[in-house]
Design an enzyme around this catalytic site. Sequence first.
Site, mmCIF file in Angstrom:
data_model
loop_
_atom_site.group_PDB
_atom_site.id
_atom_site.type_symbol
_atom_site.label_atom_id
_atom_site.label_comp_id
_atom_site.label_asym_id
_atom_site.label_seq_id
_atom_site.Cartn_x
_atom_site.Cartn_y
_atom_site.Cartn_z
ATOM 1 N N ASN A 117 42.667 45.911 43.849
ATOM 2 C CA ASN A 117 41.322 45.499 44.266
ATOM 3 C C ASN A 117 40.587 46.692 44.881
ATOM 4 O OD1 ASN A 117 43.281 45.174 46.365
ATOM 5 N ND2 ASN A 117 41.935 43.819 47.518
ATOM 6 N N CYS A 153 38.102 42.577 41.738
ATOM 7 C CA CYS A 153 39.477 42.090 41.877
ATOM 8 C C CYS A 153 40.442 42.954 41.059
ATOM 9 C CB CYS A 153 39.590 40.660 41.383
ATOM 10 S SG CYS A 153 38.716 39.443 42.378
ATOM 11 N N GLU A 155 37.283 47.263 47.110
ATOM 12 C CA GLU A 155 36.232 46.611 47.900
ATOM 13 C C GLU A 155 35.052 47.548 48.132
ATOM 14 O OE1 GLU A 155 38.180 45.007 51.394
ATOM 15 O OE2 GLU A 155 39.148 43.441 50.176
ATOM 16 N N CYS A 193 41.548 34.321 41.301
ATOM 17 C CA CYS A 193 40.295 33.607 41.584
ATOM 18 C C CYS A 193 39.703 33.065 40.285
ATOM 19 C CB CYS A 193 39.309 34.524 42.301
ATOM 20 S SG CYS A 193 38.518 35.741 41.225
ATOM 21 N N CYS A 206 38.319 35.646 37.775
ATOM 22 C CA CYS A 206 39.349 36.364 37.010
ATOM 23 C C CYS A 206 39.983 35.463 35.951
ATOM 24 C CB CYS A 206 40.406 36.931 37.946
ATOM 25 S SG CYS A 206 39.779 38.334 38.898
ATOM 26 N N GLU A 223 42.860 42.055 39.121
ATOM 27 C CA GLU A 223 43.076 41.583 37.743
ATOM 28 C C GLU A 223 42.048 42.181 36.790
ATOM 29 O OE1 GLU A 223 42.924 39.814 40.538
ATOM 30 O OE2 GLU A 223 43.907 37.869 40.342
#
Length: 135
Positions: free
Chosen positions: A45, A56, A47, A89, A92, A58
């Site tokens: 990830n 994310c 940010e 999530c 994803c 993924e």
Amino acid sequence: MQQYDPVALLEAACSVAELAHCPYSGFRVGAAVATRSGRIFSGCNVENASYGLTICAERVALTKAISEGHPTFVAIAVVASGVSIPYPCGACRQVLQEFCDSELPIHLSTLDAPDVVERHTLADLLPHPFVFEKP
Ligand code: THU
């Protein structure tokens, strides 16, 4: 379906989680995808101070593979900080749906309890995906 090594996939996800850029949440996530071509691509990830720009793990792993010419996937592994299983999530899951078979194996574990692994399929986690059909 093409063979892959779930242990190697989980190890790749754990390794890349160390590279997470997560100064805001402190929550490290690592993902690794196995491609039909026999490769593993991983991502963490990433940010941003403008929180909504966060990407994310993924989607980092998937887009790395796709942009390197490996757009077909046979499995994904996701791990995260802590002991709670990191279910991907909703965003994803929908991105996985774009590129993967509904029977895609999804291996989930954590950095603190790596011996605890759950295996799901994309269909389990996203039972009624949005599919675009041209009118
Ligand atoms: N995160 C992921 O990397 N994957 C998910 O499926 C859910 C959330 C990240 C985004 C953010 O950096 C942190 O976890 C907390 O939401």
